[in-house]
Design an enzyme around this catalytic site. Structure first.
Site, PDB file in Angstrom:
ATOM      1  N   ARG A 120       0.842  -1.186   0.000  1.00  0.00           N
ATOM      2  CA  ARG A 120       0.000   0.000   0.000  1.00  0.00           C
ATOM      3  C   ARG A 120       0.874   1.231   0.000  1.00  0.00           C
ATOM      4  NH1 ARG A 120      -4.916   0.621   3.037  1.00  0.00           N
ATOM      5  NH2 ARG A 120      -4.746   2.542   1.862  1.00  0.00           N
ATOM      6  N   ARG A 157       3.451   4.544 -16.959  1.00  0.00           N
ATOM      7  CA  ARG A 157       3.900   4.441 -18.358  1.00  0.00           C
ATOM      8  C   ARG A 157       5.175   5.241 -18.596  1.00  0.00           C
ATOM      9  NH1 ARG A 157       1.424   0.214 -17.856  1.00  0.00           N
ATOM     10  NH2 ARG A 157      -0.817   0.211 -18.128  1.00  0.00           N
ATOM     11  N   CYS A 207      -7.369   2.645 -12.623  1.00  0.00           N
ATOM     12  CA  CYS A 207      -7.672   3.804 -11.779  1.00  0.00           C
ATOM     13  C   CYS A 207      -9.138   3.747 -11.361  1.00  0.00           C
ATOM     14  CB  CYS A 207      -7.436   5.101 -12.539  1.00  0.00           C
ATOM     15  SG  CYS A 207      -5.713   5.450 -12.898  1.00  0.00           S
ATOM     16  N   GLU A 261     -11.861   6.838  -4.957  1.00  0.00           N
ATOM     17  CA  GLU A 261     -11.868   6.447  -3.546  1.00  0.00           C
ATOM     18  C   GLU A 261     -13.257   6.746  -2.986  1.00  0.00           C
ATOM     19  OE1 GLU A 261     -10.171   4.895  -0.164  1.00  0.00           O
ATOM     20  OE2 GLU A 261      -9.161   5.102  -2.098  1.00  0.00           O
ATOM     21  N   ARG A 288      -3.990   6.977  -3.832  1.00  0.00           N
ATOM     22  CA  ARG A 288      -3.618   5.741  -3.131  1.00  0.00           C
ATOM     23  C   ARG A 288      -3.266   4.669  -4.153  1.00  0.00           C
ATOM     24  NH1 ARG A 288      -7.669   8.087   0.028  1.00  0.00           N
ATOM     25  NH2 ARG A 288      -7.296   8.050   2.269  1.00  0.00           N
ATOM     26  N   TYR A 328       4.003   5.988   2.541  1.00  0.00           N
ATOM     27  CA  TYR A 328       3.052   7.093   2.688  1.00  0.00           C
ATOM     28  C   TYR A 328       3.829   8.401   2.672  1.00  0.00           C
ATOM     29  CZ  TYR A 328      -0.324   3.518   3.728  1.00  0.00           C
ATOM     30  OH  TYR A 328      -1.143   2.431   3.625  1.00  0.00           O
ATOM     31  N   ARG A 368      -1.176   6.266   8.047  1.00  0.00           N
ATOM     32  CA  ARG A 368      -0.690   5.064   8.723  1.00  0.00           C
ATOM     33  C   ARG A 368       0.618   5.360   9.436  1.00  0.00           C
ATOM     34  NH1 ARG A 368      -2.625  -0.090   7.435  1.00  0.00           N
ATOM     35  NH2 ARG A 368      -1.457  -0.578   9.323  1.00  0.00           N
TER      36      ARG A 368
END
Length: 118
Positions: A6, A62, A74, A77, A89, A107, A115
């Site tokens: 993540r 790319r 894509c 959220e 994210r 992050y 987080r």
């Protein structure tokens, strides 16, 4: 074993160049920190908050040599009240021998607060 990594980053404006640069920075850091080769990747999912709609952040992948065949998608959220704005994210699914505690989740910028335990 397929593992997930993540990552998230915030951008300062809803402009194509800012979105692509932010996503590229995050992807590069995730790839380097976890020593990922394109052939080991099963898929990559990228989500953005509602206020990030000037570009597809998948374009950033790319720009990286050797990554043109990696499946990437894509999506939006969930628009949860009070959630972090201007956020991209990423979830990378890749084949690895690494154990769960050896995976480095990344992050950056304002997303670092999502987080703090990682």
């Amino acid at each position: 074993m397929i593992r997930g990594i993540r990552g998230a980053i915030t951008v300062t404006s809803n402009e194509e160049s800012e979105i692509i640069l932010g996503a590229e920075r995050l992807l590069k850091e995730m790839i380097a920190s976890n020593e990922i080769a394109p052939d080991d990747v099963a898929s990559i999912f990228i989500s953005v908050t509602d206020d990030v709609d000037a570009a597809f952040p998948a374009k950033a992948l790319r720009n990286l040599d050797g990554w043109t065949l990696v499946p990437i998608m894509c999506m939006k959220e969930l628009a949860v009240t009070g959630s972090l704005p201007m956020c991209i994210r990423v979830m990378i699914h890749f084949n690895t021998e690494k154990k769960q505690d050896e995976i480095r989740h990344i992050y950056l910028e304002g997303a670092a607060g999502l987080r703090p335990d990682l």
